[in-house]
Design a protein around this motif. Structure first.
Motif, PDB file in Angstrom:
ATOM      1  N   ARG A  77      37.289  39.354  35.161  1.00  0.00           N
ATOM      2  CA  ARG A  77      35.191  38.907  34.907  1.00  0.00           C
ATOM      3  C   ARG A  77      35.781  37.731  36.306  1.00  0.00           C
ATOM      4  O   ARG A  77      36.241  36.563  35.870  1.00  0.00           O
ATOM      5  CB  ARG A  77      35.584  38.131  33.551  1.00  0.00           C
ATOM      6  N   SER A  78      34.649  37.969  36.808  1.00  0.00           N
ATOM      7  CA  SER A  78      34.505  37.032  36.922  1.00  0.00           C
ATOM      8  C   SER A  78      34.228  35.604  37.349  1.00  0.00           C
ATOM      9  O   SER A  78      34.344  34.328  37.713  1.00  0.00           O
ATOM     10  CB  SER A  78      33.561  37.282  38.460  1.00  0.00           C
ATOM     11  N   GLY A  79      33.086  35.362  35.916  1.00  0.00           N
ATOM     12  CA  GLY A  79      33.268  34.488  35.054  1.00  0.00           C
ATOM     13  C   GLY A  79      34.171  33.721  34.831  1.00  0.00           C
ATOM     14  O   GLY A  79      34.530  32.341  34.991  1.00  0.00           O
ATOM     15  N   LEU A  80      34.492  34.082  33.475  1.00  0.00           N
ATOM     16  CA  LEU A  80      36.508  33.625  33.690  1.00  0.00           C
ATOM     17  C   LEU A  80      36.748  32.966  34.627  1.00  0.00           C
ATOM     18  O   LEU A  80      37.140  32.189  34.373  1.00  0.00           O
ATOM     19  CB  LEU A  80      37.252  34.362  32.783  1.00  0.00           C
ATOM     20  N   ALA A  81      36.833  34.021  35.487  1.00  0.00           N
ATOM     21  CA  ALA A  81      38.401  33.462  36.555  1.00  0.00           C
ATOM     22  C   ALA A  81      37.257  32.173  38.064  1.00  0.00           C
ATOM     23  O   ALA A  81      38.249  31.242  37.861  1.00  0.00           O
ATOM     24  CB  ALA A  81      38.498  34.351  37.751  1.00  0.00           C
ATOM     25  N   ALA A  82      36.209  32.451  38.234  1.00  0.00           N
ATOM     26  CA  ALA A  82      35.314  31.306  38.663  1.00  0.00           C
ATOM     27  C   ALA A  82      35.491  29.646  37.678  1.00  0.00           C
ATOM     28  O   ALA A  82      36.301  28.807  38.628  1.00  0.00           O
ATOM     29  CB  ALA A  82      33.571  31.318  39.081  1.00  0.00           C
ATOM     30  N   ARG A  83      35.350  29.656  36.478  1.00  0.00           N
ATOM     31  CA  ARG A  83      35.076  28.522  35.596  1.00  0.00           C
ATOM     32  C   ARG A  83      36.167  28.497  34.722  1.00  0.00           C
ATOM     33  O   ARG A  83      36.543  26.709  34.766  1.00  0.00           O
ATOM     34  CB  ARG A  83      33.772  29.094  34.805  1.00  0.00           C
ATOM     35  N   GLN A  84      37.155  29.249  34.937  1.00  0.00           N
ATOM     36  CA  GLN A  84      38.382  28.615  33.862  1.00  0.00           C
ATOM     37  C   GLN A  84      39.856  29.181  34.478  1.00  0.00           C
ATOM     38  O   GLN A  84      40.951  28.758  33.827  1.00  0.00           O
ATOM     39  CB  GLN A  84      37.865  29.483  32.345  1.00  0.00           C
ATOM     40  N   GLY A  85      39.291  30.020  35.411  1.00  0.00           N
ATOM     41  CA  GLY A  85      40.684  30.095  36.224  1.00  0.00           C
ATOM     42  C   GLY A  85      41.969  31.537  35.461  1.00  0.00           C
ATOM     43  O   GLY A  85      42.606  31.067  35.626  1.00  0.00           O
ATOM     44  N   VAL A  86      40.639  32.079  34.468  1.00  0.00           N
ATOM     45  CA  VAL A  86      41.273  33.257  34.081  1.00  0.00           C
ATOM     46  C   VAL A  86      41.284  34.868  34.473  1.00  0.00           C
ATOM     47  O   VAL A  86      39.809  34.463  34.373  1.00  0.00           O
ATOM     48  CB  VAL A  86      41.052  32.955  32.174  1.00  0.00           C
ATOM     49  N   THR A  87      42.627  35.710  34.248  1.00  0.00           N
ATOM     50  CA  THR A  87      42.179  36.792  34.775  1.00  0.00           C
ATOM     51  C   THR A  87      43.434  37.977  34.299  1.00  0.00           C
ATOM     52  O   THR A  87      43.968  37.138  33.300  1.00  0.00           O
ATOM     53  CB  THR A  87      42.249  36.359  36.555  1.00  0.00           C
ATOM     54  N   VAL A  88      43.427  38.814  34.676  1.00  0.00           N
ATOM     55  CA  VAL A  88      43.697  39.346  34.421  1.00  0.00           C
ATOM     56  C   VAL A  88      44.961  40.199  35.229  1.00  0.00           C
ATOM     57  O   VAL A  88      44.992  39.760  36.183  1.00  0.00           O
ATOM     58  CB  VAL A  88      43.367  41.056  34.084  1.00  0.00           C
ATOM     59  N   LEU A  89      46.418  40.082  34.566  1.00  0.00           N
ATOM     60  CA  LEU A  89      47.362  39.518  35.358  1.00  0.00           C
ATOM     61  C   LEU A  89      47.792  41.090  36.310  1.00  0.00           C
ATOM     62  O   LEU A  89      48.199  40.388  37.458  1.00  0.00           O
ATOM     63  CB  LEU A  89      48.312  39.022  34.217  1.00  0.00           C
ATOM     64  N   ASN A  90      47.627  42.029  35.618  1.00  0.00           N
ATOM     65  CA  ASN A  90      48.430  42.853  36.360  1.00  0.00           C
ATOM     66  C   ASN A  90      46.934  43.958  36.911  1.00  0.00           C
ATOM     67  O   ASN A  90      46.976  45.067  36.722  1.00  0.00           O
ATOM     68  CB  ASN A  90      49.170  44.322  35.744  1.00  0.00           C
ATOM     69  N   ALA A  91      46.647  43.573  36.940  1.00  0.00           N
ATOM     70  CA  ALA A  91      44.371  42.723  37.823  1.00  0.00           C
ATOM     71  C   ALA A  91      44.854  44.399  38.814  1.00  0.00           C
ATOM     72  O   ALA A  91      45.527  44.349  40.281  1.00  0.00           O
ATOM     73  CB  ALA A  91      44.135  42.746  37.868  1.00  0.00           C
ATOM     74  N   PRO A  92      44.315  45.506  39.134  1.00  0.00           N
ATOM     75  CA  PRO A  92      44.142  46.527  37.682  1.00  0.00           C
ATOM     76  C   PRO A  92      44.823  46.656  37.308  1.00  0.00           C
ATOM     77  O   PRO A  92      45.689  47.539  37.722  1.00  0.00           O
ATOM     78  CB  PRO A  92      42.710  47.308  38.294  1.00  0.00           C
TER      79      PRO A  92
END
Length: 158
Positions: A77-92
């Motif tokens: 989710r772009s919001g989690l990534a942009a605001r908190q640096g959280v992403t899906v490790l094996n994306a996609p």
């Protein structure tokens, strides 16, 4: 797949099972009419703190039966990534059509601060996409192209 009157494709029916630990949570849904992905929610019993650099598999409490010829893509989710640096490790992440286990989301915190994942938080997007199967055609040489064997960054070099 047919289309509706306004040109949008008809919805694909996908069987889904809500597991006991997801009771009370909404099923994945599109946030807007034009969204490509459905929002996946965290089906946690207790908050999960992701320290900087840490990763964890977060349950969604859902199992799906995608039809043959389709896959589910678990995307950040772009919001989690942009605001908190959280992403899906094996994306996609890929959910295959023959997988029947729980959909899990491997989240990683690339940010500088701990992030708390709570029950019902929108943690990822789920995009259902067609899969193209291939057969290999072994050959001695590939057709020539203007790019040739140029790799990463080769198209921007004069």
């Amino acid at each position: 797949m047919t289309t509706l009157d306004h040109g949008a494709p008809e919805a694909l029916a996908v069987p889904v099972v809500r597991l006991p630990h997801a009771e009370g949570l909404d099923l994945p849904a599109y946030a807007t009419a034009g969204a490509a992905g459905l929002d996946l929610l965290a089906a946690l019993d207790a908050p999960l703190v992701l320290e900087p650099g840490a990763f964890a598999t977060v349950p969604t409490g859902l199992s799906v039966a995608l039809p043959p010829g389709y896959e589910g893509q678990v995307r950040p989710r772009s919001g989690l990534a942009a605001r908190q640096g959280v992403t899906v490790l094996n994306a996609p992440g890929t959910i295959d059509a023959d997988y029947r286990g729980e959909v899990g989301v491997i989240l990683i915190n690339h940010g500088a601060e701990p992030v708390t994942i709570t029950r019902g938080l929108r943690i990822a997007q789920f995009v259902v996409a067609p899969v193209t199967r291939v057969t290999w055609a072994l050959c001695q040489h590939l057709p020539e192209t203007p790019r040739g064997t140029g790799g990463f960054g080769s198209t921007g070099v004069a």
